[in-house]
Structure formats: C-alpha cells, structure tokens
Enzyme design. Sequence first.
Site, PDB file in Angstrom:
ATOM      1  N   LYS A 121       0.830  -1.029   0.097  1.00  0.00           N
ATOM      2  CA  LYS A 121      -0.003  -0.115  -0.075  1.00  0.00           C
ATOM      3  C   LYS A 121       0.951   1.393  -0.025  1.00  0.00           C
ATOM      4  CE  LYS A 121      -4.382   1.215   1.934  1.00  0.00           C
ATOM      5  NZ  LYS A 121      -5.492   0.830   2.663  1.00  0.00           N
TER       6      LYS A 121
ATOM      7  N   GLU B 147     -20.071  -5.138   9.378  1.00  0.00           N
ATOM      8  CA  GLU B 147     -21.110  -4.484  10.286  1.00  0.00           C
ATOM      9  C   GLU B 147     -22.086  -5.316  10.576  1.00  0.00           C
ATOM     10  OE1 GLU B 147     -19.610  -3.749   6.946  1.00  0.00           O
ATOM     11  OE2 GLU B 147     -18.712  -1.762   7.606  1.00  0.00           O
TER      12      GLU B 147
ATOM     13  N   ARG C 271     -25.547  -2.106   5.992  1.00  0.00           N
ATOM     14  CA  ARG C 271     -25.274  -3.396   5.839  1.00  0.00           C
ATOM     15  C   ARG C 271     -25.677  -4.538   6.846  1.00  0.00           C
ATOM     16  NH1 ARG C 271     -20.556  -4.953   3.014  1.00  0.00           N
ATOM     17  NH2 ARG C 271     -21.393  -4.517   0.972  1.00  0.00           N
TER      18      ARG C 271
HETATM   19  C1  LIG Z   1     -19.196  -1.888   4.136  1.00  0.00           C
HETATM   20  C2  LIG Z   1     -17.946  -1.053   4.036  1.00  0.00           C
HETATM   21  N1  LIG Z   1     -17.373  -0.787   5.317  1.00  0.00           N
HETATM   22  C3  LIG Z   1     -16.418  -0.031   5.607  1.00  0.00           C
HETATM   23  C4  LIG Z   1     -15.802   0.694   4.406  1.00  0.00           C
HETATM   24  C5  LIG Z   1     -14.725   1.454   4.343  1.00  0.00           C
HETATM   25  N2  LIG Z   1     -13.459   1.254   3.895  1.00  0.00           N
HETATM   26  C6  LIG Z   1     -13.201   1.547   2.730  1.00  0.00           C
HETATM   27  S1  LIG Z   1     -11.731   0.848   2.106  1.00  0.00           S
HETATM   28  C7  LIG Z   1     -11.789   0.095   3.330  1.00  0.00           C
HETATM   29  C8  LIG Z   1     -10.594  -0.656   3.515  1.00  0.00           C
HETATM   30  C9  LIG Z   1     -10.305  -1.784   2.466  1.00  0.00           C
HETATM   31  O1  LIG Z   1      -9.202  -2.683   2.625  1.00  0.00           O
HETATM   32  P1  LIG Z   1      -8.817  -3.468   1.201  1.00  0.00           P
HETATM   33  O2  LIG Z   1      -9.974  -4.057   0.487  1.00  0.00           O
HETATM   34  O3  LIG Z   1      -7.859  -4.168   1.727  1.00  0.00           O
HETATM   35  O4  LIG Z   1      -8.238  -2.341   0.221  1.00  0.00           O
HETATM   36  P2  LIG Z   1      -6.896  -1.400   0.520  1.00  0.00           P
HETATM   37  O5  LIG Z   1      -7.331  -0.221   1.029  1.00  0.00           O
HETATM   38  O6  LIG Z   1      -6.117  -2.150   1.370  1.00  0.00           O
HETATM   39  O7  LIG Z   1      -6.420  -1.763  -0.865  1.00  0.00           O
HETATM   40  C10 LIG Z   1     -12.533   0.181   4.287  1.00  0.00           C
HETATM   41  C11 LIG Z   1     -12.831  -0.332   5.570  1.00  0.00           C
HETATM   42  C12 LIG Z   1     -16.476   0.537   3.128  1.00  0.00           C
HETATM   43  N3  LIG Z   1     -16.105   1.066   1.880  1.00  0.00           N
HETATM   44  N4  LIG Z   1     -17.693  -0.396   2.873  1.00  0.00           N
END
Ligand SMILES: Cc1ncc(C[n+]2csc(CCOP(=O)(O)OP(=O)(O)O)c2C)c(N)n1
Length: 617
Positions: free
Chosen positions: A277, A360, A388
């Site tokens: 990242k 969630e 959710r």
């Molecule tokens: C249902 C839901 N909960 C929380 C989020 C907030 N959120 C956006 S990106 C993220 C992290 C995602 O991690 P990953 O899939 O590993 O992607 P990365 O950012 O590490 O590339 C979160 C928790 C969301 N978008 N949707």
Amino acid sequence: MNILQRIETNEDLRAVDPEEIPQLCREIRSFLIEKVSRTGGHLASNLGAVELTVALHRVYDPYRDRILFDVGHQSYVHKLLTGRRDRFDTLRQLNGISGFPMPEESEADPFLAGHASDAVSVAAGMARARTLLKGDYDVVAVVGDGAMTGGLCYEGLCDIGASREPVVVVLNDNGMSINENVGGVAKMLSRARTRPGYFRFKKAYRRFLKHMPWLYLFLHRVKENLKKTLIPQGIFDDMGFEYIGPIDGHDESAVEAALRWGKALRVPALIHVVTQKGRGYLPAEQYPEQYHGVNAFEPDAGLQDDFCEDFSACFGETMIRLAKSDPKLCAVTAAMERGTGLDCFARRFPKQFIELGIAEGHAVAMCAGMAKQGITPVFAVYSSFLQRSFDMLMEDVGLMKEHVVLAVDRAGLVGRDGVTHQGSFDIAYLSAVPHMTILAPSSFAELSSMLEKAVYQLSGPVAVRYPRGSEGGFKDDTSDKNTVTLRSGKDVTIVCHGITVNQALEAAECLGTEGISARVIKVNRVLPLDADEILDSLRETGRLVSVEDACRAMSVGSRLLELCAGQGIVLKGVRQLDLGDGVVYHGTVEQLYRQLGLDASGVAASVKELVHEKDPA
Ligand SMILES: Cc1ncc(C[n+]2csc(CCOP(=O)(O)OP(=O)(O)O)c2C)c(N)n1
C-alpha cells in the site's frame, strides 16, 4: 509523461513494449501523486495497484469484459487508462468524475461501487447472466484483503466455486485494510504471503528456464501437483477455486502471466497478488493508513498535521471519559478505528476496544450478544455502512430489545465521497427497527451528553446520529429536552435537528430583518418523536418548514404531516427541505447544501416563498 501521453485506447496500452512498462508505471504514479495531492482522494490504495491495473488492462478488454473493483476506491488507474485522464483535475469535485466506479461516467465501469465485499457476488451474477444469455466476455473481481474480512465475500466465493462459472477473483493483498488488517483470514494470508526472497528466487528461476519452456512447464506441473497432494491449499481451494500465487504484485509481467493463466483455465480461479500500500511515494509507504484517504496536500512536504476538533474526535473523547469509570463499556468498530475517532480509546482501553474488520452485520449481532450478557457495547459506524446490518438491527437488537448503542457517524452529507457514502438513509431504516430511540445532537456538548444518556439512562437500542466535520455556530447543550424552541415567532415554524440547526437559526435571523417572524424548534429525539410543542406551534403559525440532512422517507417533516392530518391541523403551507430520495452525488458539503436549498439562504428563500403564498381558499 512520454508513455502515458501515448495511451488513448486499450489497444495503445497493449502495444506498449514490455520493457517500457516499468517506466509507464512510474509515470502513472507521478500522475496520481500530482493529481490526488490537489483534489484529495484515496492515494495509498491506488499507488499499490498500479502494476496490477496495468496488467488487468493488458489482459482484459475493460469495455467488453467486466472488471469489478471491490469498494472501488482503488480504481483511479483504471479511470486513467479508460479515457478519463484529462478529467482528473475534477476528481471528486462537483460535476466532476467520481472517486469510485460509476457506470454513468464510462462503459468501462460496469457497476457502481463504494461499499466493501460485494464485488464477488456481483461477479457471480454477471457470470450467470453470461451463461444464460450466451455472452462472450470475461468477469474479474478485484478484492482487497481488507474486504475479505467481510462475510459477504465468502457467500460469493462459495457460490462461484460451486457454480463452476469461469470467474477470476484477484485478491489484492497488502496486509492492510485502512489500518492493519485483522482476523483469521488475515493471518492465513500473511502465512501464504511469502518473503521478497521468494519472489526474487522465482524471478531468477523463470529467467533461467526462459529458453526451455517445455522444461519450465513440466517442472511447474510436477511442483503444482506435489503442492496440491502434500500441502492443503487453504480455503480457496476447498471452495472450488484454482489458487494461483502468491504473485509479486509489483512485477507487472508476473501479474500479467498469472492473469493470462487464470483466464485460460475457464474455471473459478483466485489469483493472490501481494502488493504494498502506498508503493512509490515514501510517506505513503511509511504511513499507509494516513494516506488511505487524504485531503489536498503538498507532495514534497507530505501530509501536515491538520487535526481539527470534529464530531468523531468528540465522540472518542467522550468514550474515554465514560470508560474511565466503567469497565463494562466497550467500543466496537468495523475497520474504522481512525475514522470514528476511536484510536486514542483503543490505545487506552485495549481490552474494551473491539475491532472486527469490515463486518458491520457481525458487529451488530455481536453487540446484541454482549448486551444480553451484561456489557454495554457502543458500535461506532458510518451511517451508510450501517446499512449492511439491517437484518441484525431488526432481529438481534430490535426484537430482542437489547441495549446496544449505535454511534452513527457521517450522518447526513459527507461530501466528496459521493453517492454511496452520503448518510442519507439512517433515519429511514433505523425508524423501522423495533424499540429504537434516535438522538440527534447539534453540538459537541450535546453529543457528549446524549451519548452519556444513551449509555446510562436509556434502554433498548439507541442510535446517536451526528455529522462529518465540525460543529457550527450552535454550541449549546439542550439535551435534557426532547424538543426545544430556540426562537419564537408567529409566521412560520421551522423544524430542524442535528447540524441543520445552524442553517435554520441563520435563516430565521435574516428573515427577522425582513419582517418575517420564524419560530425555530429543534428536535433532539428524532424517534420516538415528541411532537406536542411542534404541533402547538403549527396550530399558531399554520406554516411548516422542515430542514433535515436526511432523506424524505420517515423524516421528521413527513411524520409531522401525518400527525397534523391525524389531528385535523390544516396547514396554510409546507416546505420539506431535505435530501429527497437520498441520492446525492459528490461535491463539498457546502456546495451540496446550496444545490439542495438547504443552506441558510435556501431555507430563507423557501420561507419567504411560503409566507407570500396566498392562503388556500
Ligand atoms: C461496508 C463498508 N465498510 C467500510 C468501508 C470503508 N472502507 C473503505 S476502503 C476500506 C479498506 C479496504 O481494505 P482493502 O479491501 O484491503 O483495500 P486497500 O485499501 O487495502 O487497498 C474500508 C474499511 C466500506 N467502503 N464499506
């Protein structure tokens, strides 16, 4: 930007010489840093997905095939390579391109995204449709390891594995959600994710056998079969996927080769790609969680400490104050520790802090279980992500009357994240939950005392909804009342709650100078609605203007109209100023308020219009 400038179409990208790809990736990274540092946006995830996205676009046709980015916050490179390079200055700006995949924006965005863990399910549906309609396209879902903490992902994976539909799932594994990833699957992935030495060895081995493809293929088959017989391949294999990986996600040619292989298999395939990242921009590599989502900044200086007291910070501070004398109080989050203001709480009370990953639904049911056994859980969650958990809210919390406190952050408009993230619907869906109480603080002082009240004085499910950002001019604490008259007046009754009190008061002030006397009533307890004071006022003024940062369904304004009808109160006129159907696109909160007529001058204009309307005969 020599190579990037040359790329107008997908064919142009495919024509780039493999030797030039590393240079192209460097140019893309510079482009991203330059643009996102001006507009703000999701930086670190996109920097990590450069080679992966280039490889995807060289193997698949983004217009014909269906490439689904889970969450979609990492789709900037995809946008850049599909005709939107010249619009990047408008990223996340009003009427500009969205920070998430958006079908209205381009045919290369096959589906709206914004919330995590659903891309695999959407891919399953698209693959089924392809079979039924005899379509000719590939379906690929790109899912992060963070999104893999969401249970929905596994429903999708199990379905695809069982259906045998040829779908490629790319697991983009950077060990991070917004913060470090949590949970059993994260542990399993970190075991599978091998050290850089492994990738170096693999590269050298491939180079060595490059001129003897038959030997490479033979050895590869022997190795794969041995691996399958001797080592269990983990849950993906068990779910019916061909597991390919782990692959160095910054070696574009290796990712491309794995994708071609997965594509050719014509069965469900999971390609495990390991990325970093923030790759290529040192500050983001060092502090990926800070660079997950950024406001505008100076690239040479990096992010500056721009802490400002907001509702989330106030929530976190209140939780610390309460937990000091209450070992039964627990804070729960679903992958949003920083965003919800709980980072200090997590450090001070690690045993009372529970971080569950992007889960969630699980969080709500888990809180219900805790509450049943004598703990007071406070689940801090963004309004749009709480959607959710609707069934768990209804059944495990509502019907069970469990004392679960929901700290609903980002209620109302969130601004630049746009349509999937606006907190438009919480009042509507929470109003359907049995035994629910909804409180709406307007100031930090009110958030603090309403949270305390929710934890210690109320029973059953309680939601405290508060907006993104800081408080406005209204700083009082009126939380001891369910409804409170803030300003008297005889021409019109303005009803508001939460942060919209600021617009309502400002509008009333300015109307006063024009001879219109507006009464302002603030609702602190949105559900159950304590309407007597408001109905009395409506009998007097005969005019209602409701000002709400929520969709129309189940809004306070709509419920008041129902009550008026039931009690025979005939109104001379009504204006409901709110988020309408709740579908609000990106822009700053101020711009969106203005557009919706929800800023002070919009409210004043509506009141004037109403007051000058002729009384119905
Ligand atoms: C249902 C839901 N909960 C929380 C989020 C907030 N959120 C956006 S990106 C993220 C992290 C995602 O991690 P990953 O899939 O590993 O992607 P990365 O950012 O590490 O590339 C979160 C928790 C969301 N978008 N949707």
